[in-house]
Design a protein around this motif. Structure first.
Motif, PDB file in Angstrom:
ATOM      1  N   VAL A   1     -16.853   6.451   9.521  1.00  0.00           N
ATOM      2  CA  VAL A   1     -16.166   6.290   8.224  1.00  0.00           C
ATOM      3  C   VAL A   1     -16.834   7.202   7.188  1.00  0.00           C
TER       4      VAL A   1
ATOM      5  N   HIS B   1     -13.542   1.598   1.902  1.00  0.00           N
ATOM      6  CA  HIS B   1     -14.203   0.308   1.656  1.00  0.00           C
ATOM      7  C   HIS B   1     -15.687   0.414   1.964  1.00  0.00           C
TER       8      HIS B   1
ATOM      9  N   ALA C   1     -10.276   2.129  16.404  1.00  0.00           N
ATOM     10  CA  ALA C   1      -9.599   0.842  16.612  1.00  0.00           C
ATOM     11  C   ALA C   1      -9.386   0.607  18.107  1.00  0.00           C
TER      12      ALA C   1
ATOM     13  N   ARG D   1      -7.754   4.401   0.707  1.00  0.00           N
ATOM     14  CA  ARG D   1      -8.901   3.733   0.089  1.00  0.00           C
ATOM     15  C   ARG D   1     -10.099   3.729   1.028  1.00  0.00           C
TER      16      ARG D   1
ATOM     17  N   ASP E   1      -9.003  -1.109  11.508  1.00  0.00           N
ATOM     18  CA  ASP E   1      -9.055  -0.838  10.070  1.00  0.00           C
ATOM     19  C   ASP E   1      -9.398  -2.079   9.248  1.00  0.00           C
ATOM     20  N   ALA E   2      -9.195  -3.264   9.806  1.00  0.00           N
ATOM     21  CA  ALA E   2      -9.524  -4.479   9.061  1.00  0.00           C
ATOM     22  C   ALA E   2     -11.016  -4.517   8.730  1.00  0.00           C
TER      23      ALA E   2
ATOM     24  N   HIS F   1     -13.195  -1.481   9.418  1.00  0.00           N
ATOM     25  CA  HIS F   1     -13.763  -0.146   9.117  1.00  0.00           C
ATOM     26  C   HIS F   1     -12.625   0.843   8.874  1.00  0.00           C
ATOM     27  N   PRO F   2     -11.855   0.676   7.800  1.00  0.00           N
ATOM     28  CA  PRO F   2     -10.729   1.592   7.553  1.00  0.00           C
ATOM     29  C   PRO F   2     -11.204   3.039   7.490  1.00  0.00           C
ATOM     30  N   THR F   3     -10.604   3.869   8.339  1.00  0.00           N
ATOM     31  CA  THR F   3     -11.085   5.240   8.513  1.00  0.00           C
ATOM     32  C   THR F   3      -9.936   6.229   8.383  1.00  0.00           C
TER      33      THR F   3
ATOM     34  N   TRP G   1       0.824  -1.198   0.000  1.00  0.00           N
ATOM     35  CA  TRP G   1       0.000   0.000   0.000  1.00  0.00           C
ATOM     36  C   TRP G   1       0.865   1.258   0.000  1.00  0.00           C
TER      37      TRP G   1
END
Ligand SMILES: Cc1cc2nc3c(=O)[nH]c(=O)nc-3n(C[C@H](O)[C@H](O)[C@H](O)COP(=O)(O)OP(=O)(O)OC[C@H]3O[C@@H](n4cnc5c(N)ncnc54)[C@H](O)[C@@H]3O)c2cc1C
Length: 245
Positions: free
Chosen positions: A175, A108, A136, A106, A124-125, A127-129, A68
């Motif tokens: 998010v 999701h 987290a 990114r 983040d796995a 709810h990547p914010t 990434w």
């Protein structure tokens, strides 16, 4: 979108009084422009100036890659921000050649579930914010309460469903708010920019801040939430539902 992340040390900044003043302040600065923005603030007891940018990812590939981050070219970074103010140019010019890294940013779609059997996703796995570290941490604290209250290992799956129920709606809302804030800060249309700037001016009269991370109500929502108390209050009820009792 993609981000350049840069850390400038005090000895790189001492020769520029304006940059040194930023390092010595306790202030976060944002520079916003069409489809690009920069956020910067001092860290490590004002010894390092931390800079993070956001701009369209020109290396975007439809297929996911294993990494990434991409090693980036300093002149490309300077080009992206060439129409920003002179202070920004001087700041970015201090980045050592060969030391520029570009991160992919990114968004999701929400996952249907975070739990499978006795395995659950956190942070983040699921709810990547941007930004979202507090979420987290809250996930971890909530899991701690929920797992700590279980008395039977056969209930682990149900306990994880309790954790998911406590966390999913809140994190998905945040998010979406972070994404909306990014859009508001990087508007390209002049009329939309003018309306947003007027909203910034109205903040001191009680209006909501287009930069959601510093909006008073949003800060209360993020930092005024006691996830441990919430988990303790709802555990029995949610566990009974998860077990189908
Ligand atoms: C550019 C950028 C700026 C941000 N700025 C902010 C901010 O200012 N404030 C804020 O609150 N949040 C910010 N965030 C968001 C914040 O970084 C994340 O929400 C937070 O780090 C999530 O924590 P996490 O523990 O879930 O995941 P991570 O911090 O990503 O931790 C996951 C860890 O697992 C490791 N790992 C991965 N795969 C494996 C494997 N197979 N085996 C072992 N280890 C593995 C990784 O190396 C990593 O150390 C930012 C994010 C980005 C990308």
């Amino acid at each position: 979108m993609a981000a350049y992340r840069v850390m400038l040390h005090r000895d790189q900044l001492v020769h520029d009084p304006e940059l040194l003043a930023l390092l010595e302040s306790n202030t976060t600065c944002r520079w916003i422009g069409a489809r690009r923005q920069i956020i910067a603030y001092p860290i490590s007891r004002n010894t390092i100036y931390n800079i993070s940018t956001a701009h369209p990812d020109v290396h975007f590939a439809a297929e996911p890659t294993a990494s990434w981050t991409t090693r980036a070219d300093k002149s490309a970074m300077l080009d992206v921000y060439s129409d920003f103010c002179p202070l920004v140019h001087r700041m970015l010019a201090l980045v050592p050649e060969g030391n520029v890294c570009e991160w992919k940013l990114r968004v999701h779609h929400p996952l249907k579930t975070w739990v499978e059997g006795n395995v659950a996703l956190v942070g983040d796995a699921c709810h990547p914010t941007l930004p979202g570290a507090a979420q987290a941490i809250e996930d971890g604290a909530t899991l701690g309460v929920v797992l700590g209250k279980l008395t039977n290992s056969n209930d682990i799956h149900a306990g994880l469903l309790v954790y998911e129920r406590l966390r999913k709606e809140r994190t998905e809302y945040l998010v979406a708010q972070a994404a909306a804030s990014a859009v508001a800060l990087q508007l390209a249309d002049p009329d939309a920019q003018a309306a947003r700037d007027e909203a910034f001016r109205q903040v001191k009269y009680g209006g909501s801040n287009p930069d959601r991370s510093v909006d008073r109500q949003m800060q209360d929502f993020v930092y005024g939430h006691d996830c441990i108390k919430e988990a303790e209050e709802h555990f029995d009820e949610y566990l009974a539902v998860a077990k189908g009792v």
